[in-house]
Design a protein around this motif. Structure first.
Motif, PDB file in Angstrom:
ATOM      1  N   UNK A 147      56.917 -14.243 -59.616  1.00  0.00           N
ATOM      2  CA  UNK A 147      56.347 -12.912 -59.462  1.00  0.00           C
ATOM      3  C   UNK A 147      56.413 -12.517 -57.981  1.00  0.00           C
ATOM      4  N   UNK A 148      56.458 -11.222 -57.682  1.00  0.00           N
ATOM      5  CA  UNK A 148      56.588 -10.792 -56.282  1.00  0.00           C
ATOM      6  C   UNK A 148      55.580 -11.438 -55.337  1.00  0.00           C
ATOM      7  N   UNK A 149      54.326 -11.530 -55.757  1.00  0.00           N
ATOM      8  CA  UNK A 149      53.297 -12.102 -54.881  1.00  0.00           C
ATOM      9  C   UNK A 149      53.560 -13.587 -54.633  1.00  0.00           C
ATOM     10  N   UNK A 150      53.944 -14.304 -55.694  1.00  0.00           N
ATOM     11  CA  UNK A 150      54.220 -15.735 -55.557  1.00  0.00           C
ATOM     12  C   UNK A 150      55.464 -15.964 -54.705  1.00  0.00           C
ATOM     13  N   UNK A 151      56.463 -15.107 -54.878  1.00  0.00           N
ATOM     14  CA  UNK A 151      57.686 -15.245 -54.083  1.00  0.00           C
ATOM     15  C   UNK A 151      57.396 -14.996 -52.596  1.00  0.00           C
ATOM     16  N   UNK A 152      56.579 -13.994 -52.318  1.00  0.00           N
ATOM     17  CA  UNK A 152      56.223 -13.704 -50.930  1.00  0.00           C
ATOM     18  C   UNK A 152      55.469 -14.870 -50.306  1.00  0.00           C
ATOM     19  N   UNK A 169      55.692 -18.037 -51.235  1.00  0.00           N
ATOM     20  CA  UNK A 169      56.625 -19.145 -51.067  1.00  0.00           C
ATOM     21  C   UNK A 169      57.502 -18.938 -49.826  1.00  0.00           C
ATOM     22  N   UNK A 170      57.969 -17.701 -49.621  1.00  0.00           N
ATOM     23  CA  UNK A 170      58.807 -17.418 -48.460  1.00  0.00           C
ATOM     24  C   UNK A 170      58.020 -17.523 -47.160  1.00  0.00           C
ATOM     25  N   UNK A 171      56.718 -17.260 -47.231  1.00  0.00           N
ATOM     26  CA  UNK A 171      55.875 -17.472 -46.059  1.00  0.00           C
ATOM     27  C   UNK A 171      55.833 -18.958 -45.702  1.00  0.00           C
ATOM     28  N   UNK A 172      55.778 -19.794 -46.732  1.00  0.00           N
ATOM     29  CA  UNK A 172      55.796 -21.238 -46.497  1.00  0.00           C
ATOM     30  C   UNK A 172      57.100 -21.683 -45.864  1.00  0.00           C
ATOM     31  N   UNK A 173      58.209 -21.050 -46.256  1.00  0.00           N
ATOM     32  CA  UNK A 173      59.508 -21.411 -45.698  1.00  0.00           C
ATOM     33  C   UNK A 173      59.551 -21.167 -44.193  1.00  0.00           C
ATOM     34  N   UNK A 174      58.748 -20.222 -43.722  1.00  0.00           N
ATOM     35  CA  UNK A 174      58.736 -19.927 -42.288  1.00  0.00           C
ATOM     36  C   UNK A 174      57.961 -20.967 -41.490  1.00  0.00           C
ATOM     37  N   UNK A 175      57.163 -21.771 -42.154  1.00  0.00           N
ATOM     38  CA  UNK A 175      56.296 -22.704 -41.433  1.00  0.00           C
ATOM     39  C   UNK A 175      56.471 -24.162 -41.849  1.00  0.00           C
ATOM     40  N   UNK A 176      57.290 -24.433 -42.881  1.00  0.00           N
ATOM     41  CA  UNK A 176      57.427 -25.801 -43.369  1.00  0.00           C
ATOM     42  C   UNK A 176      58.896 -26.215 -43.404  1.00  0.00           C
ATOM     43  N   UNK A 177      59.396 -26.866 -42.341  1.00  0.00           N
ATOM     44  CA  UNK A 177      60.810 -27.263 -42.276  1.00  0.00           C
ATOM     45  C   UNK A 177      61.230 -28.139 -43.445  1.00  0.00           C
ATOM     46  N   UNK A 221      62.502 -11.577 -36.482  1.00  0.00           N
ATOM     47  CA  UNK A 221      61.434 -12.469 -36.928  1.00  0.00           C
ATOM     48  C   UNK A 221      61.982 -13.877 -37.079  1.00  0.00           C
ATOM     49  N   UNK A 222      61.298 -14.883 -36.527  1.00  0.00           N
ATOM     50  CA  UNK A 222      61.785 -16.260 -36.623  1.00  0.00           C
ATOM     51  C   UNK A 222      61.687 -16.780 -38.048  1.00  0.00           C
ATOM     52  N   UNK A 223      62.525 -17.754 -38.342  1.00  0.00           N
ATOM     53  CA  UNK A 223      62.472 -18.398 -39.649  1.00  0.00           C
ATOM     54  C   UNK A 223      61.297 -19.367 -39.716  1.00  0.00           C
ATOM     55  N   UNK A 224      60.910 -19.884 -38.548  1.00  0.00           N
ATOM     56  CA  UNK A 224      59.892 -20.928 -38.508  1.00  0.00           C
ATOM     57  C   UNK A 224      59.003 -20.707 -37.288  1.00  0.00           C
ATOM     58  N   UNK A 225      57.753 -20.344 -37.503  1.00  0.00           N
ATOM     59  CA  UNK A 225      56.812 -20.164 -36.401  1.00  0.00           C
ATOM     60  C   UNK A 225      56.267 -21.536 -36.005  1.00  0.00           C
ATOM     61  N   UNK A 226      56.868 -22.112 -35.003  1.00  0.00           N
ATOM     62  CA  UNK A 226      56.563 -23.504 -34.634  1.00  0.00           C
ATOM     63  C   UNK A 226      55.678 -23.528 -33.398  1.00  0.00           C
ATOM     64  N   UNK A 227      54.366 -23.606 -33.607  1.00  0.00           N
ATOM     65  CA  UNK A 227      53.425 -23.609 -32.493  1.00  0.00           C
ATOM     66  C   UNK A 227      52.934 -25.009 -32.137  1.00  0.00           C
ATOM     67  N   UNK A 228      53.253 -25.982 -32.972  1.00  0.00           N
ATOM     68  CA  UNK A 228      52.834 -27.357 -32.716  1.00  0.00           C
ATOM     69  C   UNK A 228      53.905 -28.058 -31.871  1.00  0.00           C
ATOM     70  N   UNK A 229      53.508 -28.591 -30.716  1.00  0.00           N
ATOM     71  CA  UNK A 229      54.465 -29.185 -29.772  1.00  0.00           C
ATOM     72  C   UNK A 229      55.228 -30.357 -30.383  1.00  0.00           C
ATOM     73  N   UNK A 230      54.531 -31.177 -31.167  1.00  0.00           N
ATOM     74  CA  UNK A 230      55.188 -32.347 -31.768  1.00  0.00           C
ATOM     75  C   UNK A 230      56.245 -31.918 -32.781  1.00  0.00           C
ATOM     76  N   UNK A 231      55.911 -30.947 -33.608  1.00  0.00           N
ATOM     77  CA  UNK A 231      56.881 -30.474 -34.604  1.00  0.00           C
ATOM     78  C   UNK A 231      58.022 -29.720 -33.931  1.00  0.00           C
ATOM     79  N   UNK A 232      57.714 -29.017 -32.852  1.00  0.00           N
ATOM     80  CA  UNK A 232      58.737 -28.320 -32.074  1.00  0.00           C
ATOM     81  C   UNK A 232      59.776 -29.327 -31.581  1.00  0.00           C
TER      82      UNK A 232
END
Length: 246
Positions: free
Chosen positions: A22-27, A29-37, A134-145
């Protein structure tokens, strides 16, 4: 709030790839793609597997006569697959898919990566700006960066504190020098700036091809086995110097 790790979340991944969310679920999930490599990696892997399976086993709809020829003898015989309880079909399907995946993995030397062609970095910059910057991955954690660069370029990088008016928006993987090129999207005095990072062996003359716009500049640096390109509207580098090897 933490999200479940794959493969426990594989049904959601499959639904996303099948465009069945569904549109809400897809949105979401895509938000997760921006923050979960790791989730991005799972999606790309599953896409490759699906493409390989479709290539090897194309879907062909059987005609009615053929279906009748196959099912009628089975229906008249002793208990067969048709009499297996419905809940068991899931196990059989899973076993079949597992067999196909094993065959896919076992064919390692025969696998080839999708075709990739280097692209002028100014062209990648223009496309990224047009798409909203807009970045694909908002990486604010130094270790993950650091881990992103360690995995993609083989060397961990740290981002030093940037001056007032400058900030990193996140990381993207738009290509450029190679399929592993990592791009750091920044905003400097309100203007979009991109720093591209890759291994020195991936460098090519095409990367620094002169931009068509006279207001765009490209700067290059190389050290510790890495090459850095900054594409910027400013006449001096404003971001690349803050990336340092850990």
């Amino acid at each position: 709030m933490s999200h479940p790790e794959l493969p426990n979340d594989d049904s959601l991944l499959e639904a996303y790839l099948d465009d069945a969310l569904e549109p809400a679920a897809r949105e979401q999930f895509e938000q997760r793609l921006r923050t979960e490599p790791h989730l991005v990696e799972q999606v790309e892997l599953q896409r490759k597997i699906n493409a390989s399976l479709l290539s090897s086993f194309p879907v062909v709809e059987p005609d009615a006569d053929h279906v009748a020829q196959v099912t009628e003898p089975l229906e008249q015989s002793e208990p067969t697959l048709l009499s297996i309880p419905r809940r068991r079909w899931g196990w059989l399907a899973a076993a079949a898919v597992a067999g196909l995946l094993l065959a896919y993995v076992a064919s390692g030397p025969q696998r080839t990566d999708p075709y990739f062609e280097p692209t002028p970095l100014a062209q990648v910059y223009d496309a990224t700006v047009r798409q909203g910057f807009e970045p694909y991955y908002e990486c604010e954690d130094a270790e993950r960066f650091a881990r992103v660069f360690s995995k993609r370029q083989g060397i961990p990088l740290a981002l030093l504190p940037m001056p007032e008016g400058s900030r990193m928006l996140g990381l993207s993987y738009p290509g450029g020098l190679s399929r592993d090129t990592t791009a750091m999207l920044c905003q400097v005095d309100g203007e979009p700036v991109i720093v591209f990072v890759d291994r020195t062996e991936a460098d090519c003359q095409l990367a620094s091809q002169k931009p068509t716009s006279e207001s765009l500049h490209i700067f290059r640096d190389e050290h510790d086995g890495l090459v850095f390109y900054e594409v910027t509207p400013f006449d001096t580098p404003r971001a690349m110097q803050y990336l340092k090897v850990e």
